[in-house]
Write an enzyme that holds these catalytic residues in place. Structure first.
Site, PDB file in Angstrom:
ATOM      1  N   LYS A 112       0.765  -1.128  -0.053  1.00  0.00           N
ATOM      2  CA  LYS A 112       0.021  -0.088  -0.068  1.00  0.00           C
ATOM      3  C   LYS A 112       0.765   1.288   0.173  1.00  0.00           C
ATOM      4  O   LYS A 112       0.266   2.427  -0.563  1.00  0.00           O
ATOM      5  CB  LYS A 112      -0.993  -0.029   1.308  1.00  0.00           C
ATOM      6  CG  LYS A 112      -2.044  -0.855   1.178  1.00  0.00           C
ATOM      7  CD  LYS A 112      -3.295  -0.516   2.135  1.00  0.00           C
ATOM      8  CE  LYS A 112      -4.550  -1.299   1.987  1.00  0.00           C
ATOM      9  NZ  LYS A 112      -5.536  -1.163   2.806  1.00  0.00           N
ATOM     10  N   LYS A 194      -4.921 -11.124  -5.891  1.00  0.00           N
ATOM     11  CA  LYS A 194      -5.866 -11.193  -5.195  1.00  0.00           C
ATOM     12  C   LYS A 194      -7.039 -10.293  -5.787  1.00  0.00           C
ATOM     13  O   LYS A 194      -6.609  -9.156  -6.214  1.00  0.00           O
ATOM     14  CB  LYS A 194      -5.792 -11.256  -3.581  1.00  0.00           C
ATOM     15  CG  LYS A 194      -5.038  -9.918  -3.312  1.00  0.00           C
ATOM     16  CD  LYS A 194      -5.387  -9.693  -1.785  1.00  0.00           C
ATOM     17  CE  LYS A 194      -5.169  -8.383  -1.533  1.00  0.00           C
ATOM     18  NZ  LYS A 194      -5.239  -8.229   0.059  1.00  0.00           N
ATOM     19  N   LYS A 197     -10.439  -4.611  -3.323  1.00  0.00           N
ATOM     20  CA  LYS A 197     -11.197  -3.311  -3.395  1.00  0.00           C
ATOM     21  C   LYS A 197     -10.698  -2.311  -4.058  1.00  0.00           C
ATOM     22  O   LYS A 197     -11.221  -1.615  -4.990  1.00  0.00           O
ATOM     23  CB  LYS A 197     -11.552  -2.866  -2.241  1.00  0.00           C
ATOM     24  CG  LYS A 197     -12.501  -3.749  -1.075  1.00  0.00           C
ATOM     25  CD  LYS A 197     -12.880  -2.883   0.071  1.00  0.00           C
ATOM     26  CE  LYS A 197     -13.323  -3.957   1.180  1.00  0.00           C
ATOM     27  NZ  LYS A 197     -12.652  -3.473   2.515  1.00  0.00           N
TER      28      LYS A 197
HETATM   29  P1  TYM Z   1     -10.691  -5.793   4.346  1.00  0.00           P
HETATM   30  O1  TYM Z   1     -11.627  -4.798   4.419  1.00  0.00           O
HETATM   31  O2  TYM Z   1      -9.366  -5.216   3.443  1.00  0.00           O
HETATM   32  O3  TYM Z   1     -10.873  -7.324   3.884  1.00  0.00           O
HETATM   33  C1  TYM Z   1     -11.890  -7.718   4.810  1.00  0.00           C
HETATM   34  C2  TYM Z   1     -12.003  -9.472   4.605  1.00  0.00           C
HETATM   35  O4  TYM Z   1     -11.786  -9.674   3.474  1.00  0.00           O
HETATM   36  C3  TYM Z   1     -10.731 -10.982   3.357  1.00  0.00           C
HETATM   37  N1  TYM Z   1     -10.483 -10.665   1.847  1.00  0.00           N
HETATM   38  C4  TYM Z   1     -10.323 -11.741   0.938  1.00  0.00           C
HETATM   39  N2  TYM Z   1     -10.425 -13.239   1.128  1.00  0.00           N
HETATM   40  C5  TYM Z   1     -10.396 -13.745   0.205  1.00  0.00           C
HETATM   41  N3  TYM Z   1      -9.845 -13.526  -0.976  1.00  0.00           N
HETATM   42  C6  TYM Z   1      -9.812 -11.936  -1.351  1.00  0.00           C
HETATM   43  N4  TYM Z   1      -9.516 -11.782  -2.418  1.00  0.00           N
HETATM   44  C7  TYM Z   1      -9.794 -11.182  -0.136  1.00  0.00           C
HETATM   45  N5  TYM Z   1      -9.763 -10.127   0.023  1.00  0.00           N
HETATM   46  C8  TYM Z   1     -10.215  -9.456   1.135  1.00  0.00           C
HETATM   47  C9  TYM Z   1      -9.879  -9.993   4.198  1.00  0.00           C
HETATM   48  O5  TYM Z   1      -8.596 -11.157   4.553  1.00  0.00           O
HETATM   49  C10 TYM Z   1     -10.621  -9.931   5.298  1.00  0.00           C
HETATM   50  O6  TYM Z   1     -10.876 -10.873   6.375  1.00  0.00           O
HETATM   51  N6  TYM Z   1      -7.276  -5.551   8.188  1.00  0.00           N
HETATM   52  C11 TYM Z   1      -8.518  -5.994   8.028  1.00  0.00           C
HETATM   53  C12 TYM Z   1      -9.815  -5.618   8.668  1.00  0.00           C
HETATM   54  C13 TYM Z   1      -9.623  -5.775  10.094  1.00  0.00           C
HETATM   55  C14 TYM Z   1      -9.666  -6.853  10.943  1.00  0.00           C
HETATM   56  C15 TYM Z   1      -9.341  -6.317  12.050  1.00  0.00           C
HETATM   57  C16 TYM Z   1      -9.772  -8.227  10.564  1.00  0.00           C
HETATM   58  C17 TYM Z   1      -9.454  -4.796  10.920  1.00  0.00           C
HETATM   59  N7  TYM Z   1      -9.351  -5.212  12.165  1.00  0.00           N
HETATM   60  C18 TYM Z   1      -9.427  -7.311  13.387  1.00  0.00           C
HETATM   61  C19 TYM Z   1      -9.956  -9.165  11.635  1.00  0.00           C
HETATM   62  C20 TYM Z   1      -9.655  -8.772  12.971  1.00  0.00           C
HETATM   63  C21 TYM Z   1      -8.869  -6.129   6.495  1.00  0.00           C
HETATM   64  O7  TYM Z   1      -7.765  -6.250   5.550  1.00  0.00           O
HETATM   65  O8  TYM Z   1      -9.963  -5.939   5.999  1.00  0.00           O
END
Ligand code: TYM
Length: 330
Positions: A112, A194, A197
């Protein structure tokens, strides 16, 4: 003892199929057997610039998506991270025992921050510390996430152990829960990346709100591998294996059954079936999503209740943490 489950999604934009299959779908299944907290992590979202009006809309959109996907607010608490200020407070404290080198190693930060050099925000750098705070604040032991979050989870474990050693046993050591198939959904346009978003390529991701026609178009135009045949081999046939993963989740069929069903078939027929199945999976969810968006009073009631329950638990933990660290007065 039952695991306490915590997870969250950033309200940065519309959610996509990777978010659903990697995270949300697991949450829906796990809530029947465990107490769960599902957070909308808006403080994480602002680590990259957000439009304030859009951010507020996205927060409600993500809440509606949680509910539409099947999170039951009678079983699980749904709430907004910034409405429970203990998250930020604990993040500050944990930041004092986290090492620069540990944060520098995070691949998400490297991706990022890219070429921004010294202009990179401090928030983006300390993102994993806030994530550790989210989890440790509730004594959560199980964290259902996609594969891309494994490294952050590992750091949360390191931070928890370090705190416990220094200040006495306080935090449970959390564990990531990863789907066997679907923990890393790939871009439909480049199976080496992957689904994300922030991908500017429209056709790379399927949004949970995409209509049937758009979903069909994106899947029909998805890249495929060279050679023929529908077989599951993420190494040699990453694009087809990714589409098979979508079909597996949407149809409930095993990879073996899918291979049998499409033995001798061409990519076109296979993609048609994948599109139908994904449209069938998302359709009912989209209907429910609209219903929740049309009912702001209900959404507010659910988020208020979630915030109150989370605050109570978080404050309990913070009283212990403040005492152990020696902050404030008795
Ligand atoms: P975020 O919003 O980027 O992603 C949310 C969840 O979606 C999963 N994910 C995927 N899984 C499979 N294939 C993909 N292409 C893919 N893209 C996204 C992510 O692994 C995530 O589970 N840092 C976290 C948010 C967060 C969080 C936490 C999670 C903040 N605090 C505490 C767990 C516990 C995140 O990346 O969100």
């Amino acid at each position: 003892m039952k695991d306490l489950v915590f997870s969250g999604i950033q309200p940065t934009s519309d959610l996509h199929l990777g978010n659903y299959l990697g995270a949300l779908k697991q949450w829906v299944a796990i809530q029947h057997d465990h107490p769960c907290l599902f957070c909308i992590v808006d403080l994480h979202a602002i680590t990259v610039a957000q439009d304030p009006k859009m951010l507020r809309q996205n927060i409600l959109g993500v809440a509606a998506t949680y509910l539409a996907a099947g999170i039951d607010p009678k079983r699980s608490h749904i709430y907004v991270q910034s409405e429970v200020p203990q998250h930020a407070e604990l993040a500050w404290i944990l930041g004092t025992i986290t090492k620069l080198g540990e944060l520098e190693r995070m691949t998400q930060f490297k991706d990022k921050s890219g070429k921004q050099g010294e202009r990179v925000g401090l928030g983006l750098f300390s993102y994993p510390v806030l994530m550790a705070a989210d989890i440790l604040l509730y004594g959560s032991t199980a964290v259902p996430v996609g594969q891309d979050q494994m490294q952050h989870l590992e750091l949360a474990r390191v931070i928890a152990r370090r705190f416990n050693e220094r200040f006495g046993d306080t935090f449970a050591i959390p564990q990531a829960l990863i789907q066997k198939i679907g923990n890393r959904i790939m871009s439909l346009q480049d199976p080496a990346k992957k689904m994300s978003k922030s991908d500017p390529m429209e056709g790379a991701k399927i949004l949970l709100r995409d209509d049937a026609e758009t979903i069909r178009k994106k899947i029909m135009r998805a890249v495929t591998d060279s050679g023929k045949g529908i077989s599951y081999d993420p190494e040699k046939k990453p694009a087809v294996s990714n589409l098979m993963t979508l079909y597996h989740h949407a149809s409930g069929k095993t990879m073996k059954e899918i291979e049998k069903e499409f033995a001798g078939a061409g990519y076109g027929d296979f993609k048609k079936a994948v599109a139908d199945a994904v449209i069938g999976m998302l359709g009912p969810m989209q209907k429910r999503m609209l219903e929740f968006r049309k009912n702001p009073a209900e959404l507010k009631r659910i988020l208020d209740a979630g915030r109150d329950a989370a605050t109570e638990q978080a404050e309990k933990m913070m009283r212990t943490v403040r005492t152990r660290v020696g902050l404030g007065r008795e």
